[in-house]
Enzyme design. Structure first.
Site, mmCIF file in Angstrom:
data_model
loop_
_atom_site.group_PDB
_atom_site.id
_atom_site.type_symbol
_atom_site.label_atom_id
_atom_site.label_comp_id
_atom_site.label_asym_id
_atom_site.label_seq_id
_atom_site.Cartn_x
_atom_site.Cartn_y
_atom_site.Cartn_z
ATOM 1 N N CYS A 48 0.882 -1.178 0.000
ATOM 2 C CA CYS A 48 0.000 0.000 0.000
ATOM 3 C C CYS A 48 0.918 1.225 0.000
ATOM 4 C CB CYS A 48 -0.853 -0.038 1.262
ATOM 5 S SG CYS A 48 -1.731 1.492 1.646
ATOM 6 N N HIS A 49 0.401 2.355 -0.495
ATOM 7 C CA HIS A 49 1.303 3.513 -0.577
ATOM 8 C C HIS A 49 1.788 3.982 0.797
ATOM 9 C CE1 HIS A 49 2.675 6.361 -3.849
ATOM 10 N NE2 HIS A 49 3.445 6.552 -2.800
ATOM 11 N N THR A 50 1.033 3.702 1.849
ATOM 12 C CA THR A 50 1.466 4.117 3.193
ATOM 13 C C THR A 50 2.802 3.451 3.561
ATOM 14 O OG1 THR A 50 -0.879 4.303 3.731
ATOM 15 C CG2 THR A 50 0.657 4.438 5.569
ATOM 16 N N HIS A 70 1.202 -4.000 5.830
ATOM 17 C CA HIS A 70 0.003 -3.977 6.688
ATOM 18 C C HIS A 70 -1.245 -4.477 5.958
ATOM 19 C CE1 HIS A 70 -0.025 -0.161 4.547
ATOM 20 N NE2 HIS A 70 -1.333 -0.147 4.715
ATOM 21 N N GLU A 71 -1.099 -4.860 4.678
ATOM 22 C CA GLU A 71 -2.264 -5.377 3.955
ATOM 23 C C GLU A 71 -1.969 -6.853 3.726
ATOM 24 O OE1 GLU A 71 -3.968 -2.580 0.931
ATOM 25 O OE2 GLU A 71 -3.894 -4.334 -0.345
ATOM 26 N N CYS A 100 -10.549 -2.395 20.415
ATOM 27 C CA CYS A 100 -10.442 -3.068 21.715
ATOM 28 C C CYS A 100 -11.807 -3.586 22.163
ATOM 29 C CB CYS A 100 -9.841 -2.126 22.770
ATOM 30 S SG CYS A 100 -11.006 -0.889 23.402
ATOM 31 N N CYS A 103 -13.610 0.737 24.609
ATOM 32 C CA CYS A 103 -13.482 2.185 24.826
ATOM 33 C C CYS A 103 -14.681 2.943 24.244
ATOM 34 C CB CYS A 103 -12.178 2.685 24.202
ATOM 35 S SG CYS A 103 -12.216 2.719 22.404
ATOM 36 N N CYS A 106 -14.930 2.538 20.480
ATOM 37 C CA CYS A 106 -15.422 1.216 20.062
ATOM 38 C C CYS A 106 -16.912 1.081 20.363
ATOM 39 C CB CYS A 106 -14.612 0.113 20.742
ATOM 40 S SG CYS A 106 -12.946 -0.050 20.053
ATOM 41 N N CYS A 114 -10.349 3.570 17.834
ATOM 42 C CA CYS A 114 -10.160 2.986 19.160
ATOM 43 C C CYS A 114 -9.110 3.765 19.958
ATOM 44 C CB CYS A 114 -9.716 1.534 18.987
ATOM 45 S SG CYS A 114 -9.301 0.722 20.516
ATOM 46 N N ARG A 118 -5.829 2.603 17.897
ATOM 47 C CA ARG A 118 -5.942 3.340 16.634
ATOM 48 C C ARG A 118 -4.570 3.433 15.955
ATOM 49 N NH1 ARG A 118 -7.461 9.463 18.180
ATOM 50 N NH2 ARG A 118 -9.079 8.357 19.304
ATOM 51 N N CYS A 178 -6.631 -3.410 3.942
ATOM 52 C CA CYS A 178 -6.395 -1.951 3.963
ATOM 53 C C CYS A 178 -7.087 -1.264 2.786
ATOM 54 C CB CYS A 178 -4.919 -1.572 4.010
ATOM 55 S SG CYS A 178 -4.739 0.225 3.975
ATOM 56 N N ARG A 373 -2.823 -3.119 -7.223
ATOM 57 C CA ARG A 373 -2.277 -3.865 -6.096
ATOM 58 C C ARG A 373 -1.407 -5.005 -6.608
ATOM 59 N NH1 ARG A 373 -2.479 -0.162 -3.070
ATOM 60 N NH2 ARG A 373 -3.475 -0.146 -1.010
HETATM 61 N N1 LIG Z 1 -6.799 6.937 5.543
HETATM 62 C C1 LIG Z 1 -6.518 5.654 5.461
HETATM 63 O O1 LIG Z 1 -7.005 4.827 6.256
HETATM 64 C C2 LIG Z 1 -5.614 5.134 4.382
HETATM 65 C C3 LIG Z 1 -5.487 3.775 4.156
HETATM 66 C C4 LIG Z 1 -4.725 3.326 3.060
HETATM 67 C C5 LIG Z 1 -4.061 4.236 2.266
HETATM 68 N N2 LIG Z 1 -4.153 5.550 2.539
HETATM 69 C C6 LIG Z 1 -3.514 6.562 1.683
HETATM 70 O O2 LIG Z 1 -4.291 6.671 0.504
HETATM 71 C C7 LIG Z 1 -3.470 7.154 -0.561
HETATM 72 C C8 LIG Z 1 -3.606 6.262 -1.786
HETATM 73 O O3 LIG Z 1 -3.027 5.001 -1.543
HETATM 74 P P1 LIG Z 1 -2.817 3.954 -2.754
HETATM 75 O O4 LIG Z 1 -2.196 2.748 -2.153
HETATM 76 O O5 LIG Z 1 -4.072 3.851 -3.546
HETATM 77 O O6 LIG Z 1 -1.686 4.744 -3.607
HETATM 78 P P2 LIG Z 1 -1.315 4.691 -5.176
HETATM 79 O O7 LIG Z 1 0.065 5.215 -5.284
HETATM 80 O O8 LIG Z 1 -1.603 3.360 -5.751
HETATM 81 O O9 LIG Z 1 -2.337 5.739 -5.825
HETATM 82 C C9 LIG Z 1 -2.237 7.119 -5.654
HETATM 83 C C10 LIG Z 1 -2.664 7.791 -6.964
HETATM 84 O O10 LIG Z 1 -2.745 9.203 -6.721
HETATM 85 C C11 LIG Z 1 -2.246 9.873 -7.867
HETATM 86 N N3 LIG Z 1 -1.850 11.221 -7.456
HETATM 87 C C12 LIG Z 1 -0.775 11.592 -6.722
HETATM 88 N N4 LIG Z 1 -0.767 12.937 -6.536
HETATM 89 C C13 LIG Z 1 -1.869 13.413 -7.165
HETATM 90 C C14 LIG Z 1 -2.405 14.714 -7.335
HETATM 91 N N5 LIG Z 1 -1.809 15.788 -6.807
HETATM 92 N N6 LIG Z 1 -3.562 14.839 -8.040
HETATM 93 C C15 LIG Z 1 -4.168 13.754 -8.584
HETATM 94 N N7 LIG Z 1 -3.696 12.491 -8.455
HETATM 95 C C16 LIG Z 1 -2.560 12.339 -7.759
HETATM 96 C C17 LIG Z 1 -1.116 8.981 -8.360
HETATM 97 O O11 LIG Z 1 -0.822 9.211 -9.728
HETATM 98 C C18 LIG Z 1 -1.693 7.578 -8.110
HETATM 99 O O12 LIG Z 1 -2.394 7.072 -9.229
HETATM 100 C C19 LIG Z 1 -2.052 7.211 0.021
HETATM 101 O O13 LIG Z 1 -1.829 8.527 0.478
HETATM 102 C C20 LIG Z 1 -2.127 6.241 1.187
HETATM 103 O O14 LIG Z 1 -1.132 6.522 2.164
HETATM 104 C C21 LIG Z 1 -4.914 6.020 3.569
HETATM 105 ZN ZN LIG Z 2 -2.701 0.843 3.616
HETATM 106 ZN ZN LIG Z 3 -11.370 0.646 21.614
#
Ligand SMILES: NC(=O)c1ccc[n+]([C@@H]2O[C@H](COP(=O)([O-])OP(=O)(O)OC[C@H]3O[C@@H](n4cnc5c(N)ncnc54)[C@H](O)[C@@H]3O)[C@@H](O)[C@H]2O)c1
Ligand SMILES: [Zn+2]
Ligand SMILES: [Zn+2]
Length: 380
Positions: A48-50, A70-71, A100, A103, A106, A114, A118, A178, A373
């Site tokens: 995942c991108h994170t 994490h995925e 949990c 809390c 939850c 959580c 969290r 994820c 993915r």
């Molecule tokens: N909040 C959450 O719970 C949570 C969970 C998972 C992932 N995320 C976040 O979600 C985001 C996406 O994750 P992913 O795995 O799909 O990533 P990914 O890299 O597969 O996809 C991101 C896309 O965004 C595009 N992009 C980047 N900058 C841009 C902009 N300024 N304008 C338009 N498009 C743009 C990229 O070209 C790419 O296609 C990441 O920031 C990740 O960390 C958050």
């Molecule tokens: Zn993720």
């Molecule tokens: Zn909790």
């Protein structure tokens, strides 16, 4: 009881020794699970991108050596003291934000944040004793998001482990741990578009495409995909995207382009990029009076969100979410059931697959924007 229960396990893990340097497959030692912990054999994991942000550590706090990931999907090997809800052999999805069950969050229908479990990107240890379970030659290796799934075996808190139908194929449902749940939930649980409404999704990776899929399921009329990568549009059509905007193709701000396409603004916007500029654009492109924008992308540590207060006075709403507001243990098993009943398609999110020994290729595919993915097969 498995034969390894209570013992240190030696296994292969992909260790990130330094920021941005290829992961190295090492033999590491994994201690037995402590109270309220679960030790799992990971069968499949995805990138995942994170993971990439914290591995690059450009806008984030560096913490190395660390095991990312994490995925994933796996099978319980053994459980620590006090764990009654899981037993060896159970099929599970580890999840980066926990539940949990006790809390105020939850117990709230509105929150999945959580108090104890969290998401915490800055913590590299487990909660029970504030130490790592992974080590190599006695030197600790940090955890990531309490899951560290780029390892043949890992340990997580029981509250971060969802028990699922053992008949579900782990190489497919692992993406629910994820990206797919996050994006789909961001639309269905947080943005909540009404039938026929317009939705803009910024970023068409797995998270954004899942947000599009959520919009399609909700019966949205127009689904506008926004991405800087033109190759994303073809793929995005499979997820219900009707219109594509590449900000690079326009001289004016993307907010204006979208306002022109939608008679004043979209009804809902979901940001899935991690770029703070896109977060601002997603908020400013929603219609005044009723528009709702939802932020999902993980920002850099020092990012700031700047917009004119009038955008709020003009009755626009800004929200954010982790994991699409799903409670991991309560809600994810039923998402797996939806896949089993063919109400949810996961195959189209999976574009690549590599053996564990080639895990660095999964990083290349994501960084080049080629994969949605990439599944990493731990036994290969
Ligand atoms: N909040 C959450 O719970 C949570 C969970 C998972 C992932 N995320 C976040 O979600 C985001 C996406 O994750 P992913 O795995 O799909 O990533 P990914 O890299 O597969 O996809 C991101 C896309 O965004 C595009 N992009 C980047 N900058 C841009 C902009 N300024 N304008 C338009 N498009 C743009 C990229 O070209 C790419 O296609 C990441 O920031 C990740 O960390 C958050
Ligand atoms: Zn993720
Ligand atoms: Zn909790």
């Amino acid at each position: 009881m498995s034969s390894t229960a209570g013992q240190v396990i030696k296994c292969k893990a992909a260790v990130a020794w330094e920021a941005g340097k290829p992961l190295v497959i090492e033999e590491v030692e994994l201690a037995p699970p402590q109270a309220n912990e679960v030790r799992m054999k990971i069968l499949f994991t995805a990138l995942c991108h994170t993971d990439v942000y914290f591995w690059e550590a450009k806008g984030q706090t560096p913490m190395f050596p660390r095991i990312f990931g994490h995925e994933a999907g796996g099978i319980v090997e053994s459980v620590g003291e006090g764990v009654t809800e899981l037993k060896p052999g159970d099929h599970v999805l580890p999840i980066f934000t926990g539940e949990c069950g006790k809390c105020s969050h939850c117990n709230s229908e509105e929150s999945n944040l959580c108090d104890t479990l969290r998401i915490n990107t800055e913590r590299g240890v487990l909660l029970n004793d504030g130490k790592t379970r992974f080590s190599k030659n006695g030197k600790p290796i940090y955890h990531f998001l309490g899951t560290s799934t780029f390892s043949e075996y890992t340990i997580a808190h029981v509250g971060c482990v969802a028990k699922i139908n053992p008949a579900a194929p782990l190489d497919k449902v692992c993406v629910l741990s994820c990206g797919v749940s996050t994006g789909m939930g961001a639309t269905l649980n947080v943005a909540k578009p009404k039938k026929g409404q317009s939705v803009a999704v910024f970023g068409l990776g797995a998270v954004g495409l899942a947000a599009c899929e959520g919009a399609r399921m909700a019966g949205a009329g127009k689904i506008i995909g926004v991405d800087l990568n033109p190759d994303r549009f073809n793929e995005a059509k499979k997820f219900g995207v009707t219109d594509f905007v590449n900000p690079k193709d326009h001289d004016k701000p993307v907010q204006e382009v979208i306002a022109e396409m939608t008679n004043g603004g979209v009804d809902r916007a979901v940001e899935c990029t991690g770029s703070f500029q896109a977060m601002i654009q997603a908020f400013e492109c929603v219609h005044d009076g009723w528009g709702v924008a939802v932020l999902v992308g993980v920002p850099n540590k020092d990012d700031a969100f700047k917009t004119h207060p009038l955008n709020f006075l003009n009755e626009r709403t800004l929200k954010g979410t982790f994991f699409g507001n799903y409670k991991p243990r309560t809600d994810i098993p039923s998402q797996v059931e939806k896949y089993m009943k063919k109400e949810l398609e996961l195959e189209k999110f999976i574009t690549h697959s590599v053996p564990f020994s080639e895990i660095n290729k999964a990083f290349d595919y994501m960084l080049k924007g080629e994969s949605i993915r990439c599944i990493i097969r731990m036994d290969a």
